[in-house]
Enzyme design. Structure first.
Site, mmCIF file in Angstrom:
data_model
loop_
_atom_site.group_PDB
_atom_site.id
_atom_site.type_symbol
_atom_site.label_atom_id
_atom_site.label_comp_id
_atom_site.label_asym_id
_atom_site.label_seq_id
_atom_site.Cartn_x
_atom_site.Cartn_y
_atom_site.Cartn_z
ATOM 1 N N SER A 142 49.572 77.590 59.990
ATOM 2 C CA SER A 142 49.107 77.704 58.605
ATOM 3 C C SER A 142 48.175 76.540 58.284
ATOM 4 O O SER A 142 48.229 75.484 58.943
ATOM 5 C CB SER A 142 50.311 77.658 57.648
ATOM 6 O OG SER A 142 49.907 77.446 56.312
ATOM 7 N N TYR A 165 58.253 74.512 55.366
ATOM 8 C CA TYR A 165 57.096 75.266 55.853
ATOM 9 C C TYR A 165 56.065 74.328 56.469
ATOM 10 O O TYR A 165 55.547 74.571 57.562
ATOM 11 C CB TYR A 165 56.486 76.050 54.695
ATOM 12 C CG TYR A 165 55.354 76.978 55.070
ATOM 13 C CD1 TYR A 165 55.607 78.282 55.477
ATOM 14 C CD2 TYR A 165 54.030 76.563 54.979
ATOM 15 C CE1 TYR A 165 54.568 79.139 55.798
ATOM 16 C CE2 TYR A 165 52.994 77.413 55.298
ATOM 17 C CZ TYR A 165 53.262 78.703 55.708
ATOM 18 O OH TYR A 165 52.227 79.555 56.035
#
Length: 253
Positions: A142, A165
């Site tokens: 990401s 995350y």
């Protein structure tokens, strides 16, 4: 085109995974679609127009956090040329604001996610070494594995950017480098794609703020990400190894 390729997709019932499976089939590949919830996966694939009468599609269950399950799957696998890991396992406390995250929950989410990425990547390498087969593995990272979060885009929404995350996605990128350096063979390729935000019913205020940090489009559709994954699975990228490709409409500039 990916004719004569046999690609394993884990997390095939997810937002990105379903689109990866559909695109692979459209480009002529044979696909083994795997998820821990097979019924949900089949429902999601069907809603994406995928027919289960397609001889190039096999759907099955895989628990990416069960070492015996993963090893058993690879021991019976024949002819794999590539894999895409779209899994994102997490616990019921995932996604809390930073100061509300307990150490136990943080550790558990990292174990579930980066642990499964390690295991799946490891077994792809074992498969390569045992079969002397050309393999391209794509993991999903990401933009938030590359840069710090833009917390202001979440103002006045119920959303946040989970600390787990960021840690997981940064680790994915470095795991790829580790595996590529360890294998030291251009026939075993392991790379990642780092998308920017992907549309999934987010609130309008968030979408507008996010778009203001990009170059025109803002949040992406899954179709905007899949092309880069196809490129990494193909021979067009045969000497790209241990790399991370960012697809974000300029969000990280």
């Amino acid at each position: 085109m990916l004719d004569n390729e046999k690609i394993v997709v884990v997390g095939a019932g997810g937002l990105l995974g379903t689109r990866v499976v559909a695109t692979l089939l459209a480009r002529g590949a044979s696909v083994i679609a795997l998820d821990i919830d097979v019924e949900n996966m089949r429902t999601k694939l069907s809603s994406n127009g995928i027919s289960f009468d397609n001889a190039n599609l096999c759907c099955d269950r895989l628990d990416v956090n069960d070492e015996d399950d993963v090893k058993s799957f690879f021991s019976s696998l024949v002819g794999m040329t590539g894999a895409v890991n779209c899994c994102y396992p997490r616990n019921e406390n995932y996604g809390k604001a930073l100061l509300d995250v307990s150490l136990d929950s943080f550790n558990q989410n990292l174990t579930l996610n980066i642990g499964s990425t390690f295991l799946f990547s490891q077994q792809c390498l074992v498969y390569f070494l045992e079969n002397k087969a050309r393999i391209s593995l794509v993991n999903i990272s990401s933009v938030y594995g590359v840069v710090a979060p833009s917390f202001d885009v979440y103002d006045n929404t119920s959303m946040t950017m989970p600390v787990e995350y960021a840690a997981i996605k940064a680790a994915v990128i470095h795991l790829n480098r580790y595996f590529a350096a360890y294998a030291k063979d251009s026939n075993f390729r392991i790379n990642s794609v780092s998308p920017g935000g992907v549309l999934d019913k987010q609130p309008t205020e968030f979408l507008e703020r996010y778009k203001s940090k990009c170059l025109g489009k803002g949040m992406l559709n899954t179709e905007d990400v899949v092309g880069t994954i196809m490129f990494l699975l193909s021979d067009d990228s045969k000497y790209i190894n241990g790399q991370n490709i960012i697809v974000d409409d300029g969000f990280t500039l």
